[in-house]
Design a protein around this motif. Structure first.
Motif, short mmCIF file in Angstrom:
data_model
loop_
_atom_site.label_atom_id
_atom_site.label_comp_id
_atom_site.label_asym_id
_atom_site.label_seq_id
_atom_site.Cartn_x
_atom_site.Cartn_y
_atom_site.Cartn_z
N UNK A 210 0.81 -1.21 0.00
CA UNK A 210 0.00 0.00 0.00
C UNK A 210 0.85 1.27 0.00
N UNK A 211 2.18 1.08 0.09
CA UNK A 211 3.07 2.22 -0.14
C UNK A 211 3.63 2.19 -1.55
N UNK A 219 1.89 6.64 -6.87
CA UNK A 219 1.79 6.03 -5.54
C UNK A 219 0.32 5.91 -5.15
N UNK A 221 -1.23 5.82 -2.33
CA UNK A 221 -1.75 6.76 -1.33
C UNK A 221 -1.96 8.15 -1.92
N UNK A 222 -1.08 8.55 -2.85
CA UNK A 222 -1.26 9.85 -3.50
C UNK A 222 -2.51 9.84 -4.35
N UNK A 225 -5.49 10.10 -2.04
CA UNK A 225 -5.64 11.49 -1.58
C UNK A 225 -6.28 12.34 -2.67
#
Lengths: 561, 84
Positions: A210-211, A219, A221-222, A225
């Motif tokens: 998940x990273x 990425x 997570x980006x 977001x």
């Protein structure tokens, strides 16, 4: 084969294993019933503790909550693991050395008072009952979705299974079924996580996945977001709770974890003090496997959910969507009548509501994994709920038969009589838990938070002071516990149930949520205990010797009455 | 003599606890909560560092803390003859 057939097969196999273990490990004495005979190996105890601890909430709900709350969900991750550090360093070894059967046993003996014992019994029962109702609900939920039986029938099947091994085997039966249940639940949790991690990031380790990046080199997570910003939600990696509240909730969950009676009693089952430490290490390691995977699942499922449904035509959504719609846990209301799903933060425009509890269960379907994986998750959810329910039921039955009957009402009761009382109490407890599972009071979810707050506000300070302060006396400990509990109950009832005039978020003291208030109540308990003990007589010399004695690990001996 | 022994054992135990619990507090409450925004400006691959501590790092450190505690205490028990 269909999901339903697979689920029947897997649930059937696992339930047969649990019942088999129950028959093999019947309890013949109270010692076997309360502490599994006191000879459980550290690894077995670690496995059992992990299963005992990880409930339907950890397995089914937690990843979902994190999925919807992003960074704010960290309170559960840190709170429910960090508590084990406190447990291992401050409580477990000393309580094992003390060598009794229950938590009220310790409180009653250390504070040389049956008033203290009664307060402890009251707390233990309150905490355990609120907690167990939620477990039964989880069992019903899994049954109704995957086996398409009525939710009430599901609860009753779950009751019968738990009744069987908790009543027959007591702690001995529970310990070895929990070992099996840990294996089932961790396998069920990890397999879909690994599949999805490979699918989305190419990395088989979800904790790293998940990273990682998606196929376009962005990425994950980006990307999430970004999606959140687009739809008007607060940024996934930042969250929206105040720093003070995050701090206090995390602390309350940590301390509450360390004070939960069904977790503490597990450390009475090992042979010696060194084993108690070792099994705490095993337990946290085994728990951490699930807890470090959950935030990864949260990110995967959140991204998958948004990408699958956002702005897609309702008629073209995959089959899992309508399956879950049938349970009422996903609802779609086409407000602007364009036939598409608008999933946004603005409640006036938002057309989709997804129950947080279904994210883990629906995740494999959303990702399109094979049917047997989906069925496996159902079996895992059941293992998590049943193992915790059994541990809690044991605390309830031991509180009644040992702390109430044997220690207070009828000390002359025979070993056989006590064992019968323990079994009867377990039967009654299962029925009460089942009743709450079938007729859940509106406040079940609220009271689970209450259970942690109560444990933090009552048991933790009393036990820690009992070990680390020789000067602490009954006057101090009792008034501390009573004030801590009352304060916590008052705050929860006022702001959760609307009693005592009720109030909204604006009325919270210093903006502290009821979930975080356990930390404040705990501090109040510590302060009251210390101040009162300064103005009242020292504990008797025998009690001071008990304290000296539990600080030294050798010669722990077997747990006795 | 035995009394003195017990006192020293307990003092050392308390020292270990103080050190380990400070680390416990640092990784969760300080890195994961109080300084999370500052640490989030630093990146660890795809993670923002503060977020990583709150959802991963703190938990790894917790496990290590208990393992270190077990080792330290087993050694201490032996040193004072309290092992079994």
């Amino acid at each position: 084969m269909s999901i339903q057939v697979w689920t029947w097969i897997l649930v059937g196999i696992t339930f047969t294993i649990y019942i088999g273990i129950a028959i093999w490990s019947r309890a013949g004495s109270t010692k076997e019933f309360y502490v599994a005979g006191g000879g459980v190996s550290p690894l077995a105890n670690g496995l059992a503790t992990a299963a005992d601890w990880m409930s339907a909430a950890s397995f089914i709900s937690m990843a979902g909550i994190i999925s919807f709350n992003g960074y704010d969900g960290s309170v559960y991750l840190m709170g429910w693991t960090g508590g084990y550090v406190l447990l291992a360093l401050l409580l477990a070894p000393y309580l094992r050395k003390f060598g009794k059967f229950t938590v009220p046993d310790f409180i009653g003996d250390r504070y040389y008072s049956n008033t203290a014992r009664s307060v402890a019994v009251f707390c233990a029962l309150l905490i355990s009952f609120t907690y167990v109702a939620g477990q039964m609900r989880g069992v019903g939920l899994v049954f109704s979705r995957f086996l398409e039986v009525d939710i009430n029938t599901g609860v009753i099947i779950g009751m019968i299974i738990v009744l069987f091994y908790a009543v027959l085997g007591g702690m001995k039966g529970i310990t070895y079924t929990q070992v099996a249940q840990y294996c089932v639940l961790i396998f069920a949790f990890m397999v879909p996580a690994i599949f999805i991690s490979i699918q989305m990031t190419g990395n088989p380790i979800p904790q790293l996945g998940f990273g990682g990046m998606d196929e376009n080199g962005i990425y994950l997570l980006d990307k999430l977001d970004g999606l959140h910003k687009e739809l008007g939600f607060s940024e996934y990696t930042s969250g929206s709770k105040s720093t003070l509240d995050v701090f206090l909730i995390t602390a309350a969950l940590m301390v509450g974890t360390a004070g939960l009676p069904h977790v503490i009693v597990r450390f009475f089952t090992v042979k010696k003090v060194a084993d108690a430490r070792k099994s705490a290490g095993w337990a946290l390691f085994l728990i951490a496997i699930l807890y470090t995977t959950a935030p990864a699942i949260a990110v995967f499922s959140r991204t998958n959910l948004i990408e699958t449904v956002s702005n897609k035509a309702y008629s073209e959504l995959p089959a899992w969507f309508s399956n879950w719609e049938k349970t009422g846990l996903i609802t779609f209301d086409d407000k602007n009548k364009d036939g598409k799903v608008q999933y946004v933060a603005d409640t006036k425009k938002n057309e989709l509501t997804v129950d947080k509890d279904i994210m883990v269960l629906a995740n494999p379907e959303i990702a399109g994994l094979p049917n047997w994986v989906i069925a496996l998750v159902a079996a895992g959810g059941l293992a998590a709920a049943l193992s915790t329910a059994a541990g809690l039921l044991l605390v309830i039955s031991a509180s009644v038969s040992h702390d109430l009957i044997k220690k207070m009402i009828n000390p002359k009761i025979s070993e056989k009589g006590e064992l019968i009382a323990a079994r009867l109490a377990a039967v009654v407890a299962v029925c009460v838990a089942g009743y709450f599972g079938i007729n859940p009071p509106d406040f079940v979810a609220a009271t689970v938070a209450l259970a942690f707050g109560l444990a933090a506000a009552s048991f933790f300070p009393a036990i820690v002071l009992g070990i680390f302060s020789k000067r602490m006396n009954k006057e101090g400990a009792i008034s501390g516990m009573v004030i801590g509990i009352l304060l916590m109950l008052f705050y929860m009832m006022r702001f959760k149930f609307g009693w005592f005039g009720g109030g909204t978020k604006e009325d919270w003291w210093f903006g502290i949520s009821p979930e975080g208030f356990g930390t404040i109540a705990m501090c109040a308990n510590f302060m009251v205990s210390i101040i009162i003990s300064k103005f009242t007589p020292k504990p008797p010399i025998e009690v001071q010797e008990i304290v000296e004695n539990i600080r030294i690990p050798s010669e722990a001996g077997a747990a006795t009455h | 003599m035995i009394l003195e022994n017990k006192k020293n054992y307990w003092k050392k135990n308390l020292k270990y606890l103080a050190i380990l619990l400070s680390i416990w507090f640092l990784v969760s409450f300080v890195f994961g909560i109080l300084l999370v925004d500052e640490l989030n400006t630093i990146r660890l691959g795809g993670f923002k560092l503060g977020f990583w501590f709150a959802q991963q790092g703190a938990i790894y450190v917790f496990v290590m803390l208990i393992l270190i505690y077990i080792r330290l205490m087993n050694k201490l028990d032996k040193e004072f003859g309290f092992d079994e």
